[in-house]
Design a protein around this motif. Structure first.
Motif, mmCIF file in Angstrom:
data_model
loop_
_atom_site.group_PDB
_atom_site.id
_atom_site.type_symbol
_atom_site.label_atom_id
_atom_site.label_comp_id
_atom_site.label_asym_id
_atom_site.label_seq_id
_atom_site.Cartn_x
_atom_site.Cartn_y
_atom_site.Cartn_z
ATOM 1 N N LYS A 115 0.464 -9.636 -5.379
ATOM 2 C CA LYS A 115 -0.706 -9.847 -4.533
ATOM 3 C C LYS A 115 -1.403 -8.503 -4.258
ATOM 4 O O LYS A 115 -2.623 -8.386 -4.382
ATOM 5 C CB LYS A 115 -0.283 -10.507 -3.229
ATOM 6 N N MET A 116 -0.608 -7.498 -3.937
ATOM 7 C CA MET A 116 -1.194 -6.183 -3.610
ATOM 8 C C MET A 116 -1.804 -5.493 -4.833
ATOM 9 O O MET A 116 -2.710 -4.677 -4.689
ATOM 10 C CB MET A 116 -0.133 -5.267 -2.979
ATOM 11 N N LEU A 117 -1.282 -5.823 -6.019
ATOM 12 C CA LEU A 117 -1.899 -5.275 -7.239
ATOM 13 C C LEU A 117 -3.231 -5.965 -7.494
ATOM 14 O O LEU A 117 -4.225 -5.320 -7.838
ATOM 15 C CB LEU A 117 -0.976 -5.476 -8.446
ATOM 16 N N SER A 118 -3.255 -7.285 -7.300
ATOM 17 C CA SER A 118 -4.480 -7.995 -7.669
ATOM 18 C C SER A 118 -5.573 -7.870 -6.619
ATOM 19 O O SER A 118 -6.750 -7.874 -6.957
ATOM 20 C CB SER A 118 -4.182 -9.465 -8.000
ATOM 21 N N ASP A 119 -5.197 -7.706 -5.354
ATOM 22 C CA ASP A 119 -6.277 -7.591 -4.349
ATOM 23 C C ASP A 119 -6.672 -6.130 -4.079
ATOM 24 O O ASP A 119 -7.487 -5.862 -3.195
ATOM 25 C CB ASP A 119 -5.908 -8.331 -3.051
ATOM 26 N N GLY A 120 -6.077 -5.208 -4.822
ATOM 27 C CA GLY A 120 -6.499 -3.811 -4.700
ATOM 28 C C GLY A 120 -5.799 -3.023 -3.608
ATOM 29 O O GLY A 120 -6.092 -1.845 -3.398
ATOM 30 N N THR A 121 -4.865 -3.658 -2.907
ATOM 31 C CA THR A 121 -4.181 -2.952 -1.804
ATOM 32 C C THR A 121 -3.444 -1.712 -2.303
ATOM 33 O O THR A 121 -3.533 -0.639 -1.692
ATOM 34 C CB THR A 121 -3.171 -3.894 -1.105
ATOM 35 N N ILE A 122 -2.729 -1.853 -3.414
ATOM 36 C CA ILE A 122 -1.946 -0.704 -3.891
ATOM 37 C C ILE A 122 -2.869 0.420 -4.359
ATOM 38 O O ILE A 122 -2.621 1.596 -4.089
ATOM 39 C CB ILE A 122 -0.940 -1.138 -4.984
ATOM 40 N N LYS A 142 2.631 2.357 -23.433
ATOM 41 C CA LYS A 142 2.464 1.036 -22.846
ATOM 42 C C LYS A 142 1.836 1.160 -21.475
ATOM 43 O O LYS A 142 2.064 0.408 -20.570
ATOM 44 C CB LYS A 142 3.806 0.336 -22.754
ATOM 45 N N MET A 143 1.077 2.194 -21.355
ATOM 46 C CA MET A 143 0.478 2.566 -20.080
ATOM 47 C C MET A 143 -0.406 1.461 -19.490
ATOM 48 O O MET A 143 -0.360 1.179 -18.306
ATOM 49 C CB MET A 143 -0.379 3.788 -20.367
ATOM 50 N N ALA A 144 -1.176 0.803 -20.352
ATOM 51 C CA ALA A 144 -2.332 0.063 -19.873
ATOM 52 C C ALA A 144 -2.023 -1.069 -18.905
ATOM 53 O O ALA A 144 -2.673 -1.185 -17.883
ATOM 54 C CB ALA A 144 -3.095 -0.489 -21.061
ATOM 55 N N ALA A 145 -1.024 -1.862 -19.216
ATOM 56 C CA ALA A 145 -0.783 -3.078 -18.435
ATOM 57 C C ALA A 145 -0.811 -2.794 -16.947
ATOM 58 O O ALA A 145 -1.463 -3.474 -16.172
ATOM 59 C CB ALA A 145 0.557 -3.676 -18.825
ATOM 60 N N LEU A 146 -0.130 -1.767 -16.566
ATOM 61 C CA LEU A 146 0.045 -1.528 -15.149
ATOM 62 C C LEU A 146 -0.762 -0.338 -14.699
ATOM 63 O O LEU A 146 -0.838 -0.009 -13.536
ATOM 64 C CB LEU A 146 1.531 -1.276 -14.934
ATOM 65 N N GLY A 147 -1.357 0.292 -15.663
ATOM 66 C CA GLY A 147 -2.021 1.548 -15.371
ATOM 67 C C GLY A 147 -3.017 1.472 -14.244
ATOM 68 O O GLY A 147 -3.300 2.461 -13.615
ATOM 69 N N LEU A 148 -3.474 0.283 -13.954
ATOM 70 C CA LEU A 148 -4.612 0.202 -13.053
ATOM 71 C C LEU A 148 -4.373 0.837 -11.703
ATOM 72 O O LEU A 148 -5.218 1.553 -11.227
ATOM 73 C CB LEU A 148 -5.110 -1.246 -12.944
ATOM 74 N N ALA A 149 -3.202 0.629 -11.142
ATOM 75 C CA ALA A 149 -2.984 1.170 -9.801
ATOM 76 C C ALA A 149 -3.115 2.684 -9.826
ATOM 77 O O ALA A 149 -3.894 3.258 -9.074
ATOM 78 C CB ALA A 149 -1.609 0.768 -9.296
ATOM 79 N N PRO A 197 6.625 -3.883 -12.131
ATOM 80 C CA PRO A 197 6.158 -2.508 -11.890
ATOM 81 C C PRO A 197 4.989 -2.494 -10.908
ATOM 82 O O PRO A 197 4.173 -3.406 -10.896
ATOM 83 C CB PRO A 197 5.674 -2.058 -13.271
ATOM 84 N N TYR A 198 4.943 -1.448 -10.061
ATOM 85 C CA TYR A 198 3.820 -1.360 -9.120
ATOM 86 C C TYR A 198 3.017 -0.082 -9.284
ATOM 87 O O TYR A 198 1.987 0.098 -8.630
ATOM 88 C CB TYR A 198 4.309 -1.506 -7.667
ATOM 89 N N TYR A 199 3.486 0.819 -10.164
ATOM 90 C CA TYR A 199 2.756 2.097 -10.297
ATOM 91 C C TYR A 199 3.072 2.704 -11.654
ATOM 92 O O TYR A 199 4.216 2.687 -12.096
ATOM 93 C CB TYR A 199 3.207 3.065 -9.188
ATOM 94 N N ALA A 200 2.061 3.220 -12.325
ATOM 95 C CA ALA A 200 2.250 3.859 -13.626
ATOM 96 C C ALA A 200 2.260 5.369 -13.456
ATOM 97 O O ALA A 200 1.426 5.926 -12.745
ATOM 98 C CB ALA A 200 1.126 3.456 -14.575
ATOM 99 N N ALA A 201 3.213 6.010 -14.098
ATOM 100 C CA ALA A 201 3.345 7.465 -13.971
ATOM 101 C C ALA A 201 3.744 8.047 -15.308
ATOM 102 O O ALA A 201 3.938 7.320 -16.284
ATOM 103 C CB ALA A 201 4.404 7.802 -12.916
ATOM 104 N N THR A 202 3.844 9.347 -15.356
ATOM 105 C CA THR A 202 4.401 10.013 -16.526
ATOM 106 C C THR A 202 4.951 11.350 -16.053
ATOM 107 O O THR A 202 4.644 11.798 -14.946
ATOM 108 C CB THR A 202 3.329 10.211 -17.624
#
Ligand code: GLN
Length: 276
Positions: A246-253, A6-13, A127-132
């Motif tokens: 907000k920080m996920l969508s504006d690229g801050t994270i 289920k990586m994708a949803a949050l994977g972006l950061a 979630p704010y960060y994807a890891a494994t």
């Protein structure tokens, strides 16, 4: 261990952060000094365990006092965007959720994976960060997948999700209190493999000669980091969620992550460890 993809949803950061590592910003961002003047709303005390680079570690000049890292920069932004100041209470990882329940801290930000078990004790943010989990081995190791760990000397950090993963695989292991101790075991050839979170593994491999990362996405499911608050503290949770979204969508994270993943971290011995 279940194979949850289920990586994708949050994977972006995380994914963007990793892919940006090569692009070369050199230092963690300077943050604005507006907190003090805007501190009408008080202080958010964040609990952490500053033994987890690049998310939290102790250094000469951190973004919050001596504390620096991706999580620390995120915590500071969350506080400031709510007109508050961030303070850090550094303690052992295993004590964090209890400290939250006791009211010693308002929130926990510690590269903490959202798990069903932890959700029974506390409430998590979005979630704010994807890891494994990954395996760190010496460069000459023949370990290529998780099942190759069978019969090898495995080391984990106590209380981390890496420990649970190795338990679930049914292998014996030894647990240490700090990530840095596990890496010493590995470089001193006292163990064959360390199982730990991906971004932290990258940091350790970059900072220590002769080590490499082995991934096994079939064996280790995707994890997501969240910020924990005391059960029912919806007011703070809403503030945190709003800031994270907000920080996920504006690229801050993404940009914070890229800066710290790329930075040459000068880590000092943390005070939590001195108290042990
Ligand atoms: N993500 C791992 C966990 O939640 C490790 C966190 C940490 O060491 N700070 O257990």
């Amino acid at each position: 261990m279940k194979l949850v993809k289920k990586m994708a949803a949050l994977g972006l950061a995380a994914v963007m952060a990793l892919s940006m590592v090569a692009c070369g910003s050199s230092k963690p961002a300077e943050t604005t000094e507006s907190a003090a003047e805007e501190n009408a709303g008080g202080t958010i005390i964040f609990g952490t365990n500053a033994e987890f680079p690049p998310f939290e570690y102790v250094t000469g000049t951190g973004v919050i006092g001596e504390f620096d890292g991706i999580d620390m920069a995120i915590a500071k932004q969350i506080a400031e965007s709510n007109g508050k100041t961030a303070a850090i209470n550094n303690m052992e990882f295993d004590s964090l959720l209890l400290a939250l329940q006791n009211g010693q801290v308002d929130a926990v930000i510690a590269g903490m994976t959202i798990t069903d078990e932890r959700k029974e004790a506390v409430d998590f943010s979005v979630p704010y960060y994807a890891a494994t989990q990954v395996m760190i081995v010496r460069e000459d190791s023949d370990i290529q997948k998780a099942s190759d760990m069978q019969g090898k000397k495995i080391v984990v950090v106590q209380g981390y999700t890496g420990e649970t993963c190795v338990q679930d695989l049914g292998y014996e292991y030894e647990a240490f209190k700090k990530g840095s101790e596990t890496i010493l075991e590995l470089t001193n050839k006292k163990c064959d493999v360390v199982v730990i979170d991906s971004a932290t593994a990258e940091k350790y491999v970059a900072d220590n000669e002769g080590l490499k990362i082995v991934e096994d996405t079939d064996a280790f499911e995707a994890e997501e980091y969240g910020i924990a608050v005391k059960k029912g503290n919806t007011e703070l949770l809403n503030e945190i969620n709003e800031s994270i979204n907000k920080m996920l969508s504006d690229g801050t994270i993404s940009s914070i992550s890229a800066q710290y993943l790329d930075a040459d971290i000068e880590e000092e011995e943390g005070s939590a460890s001195d108290a042990e």
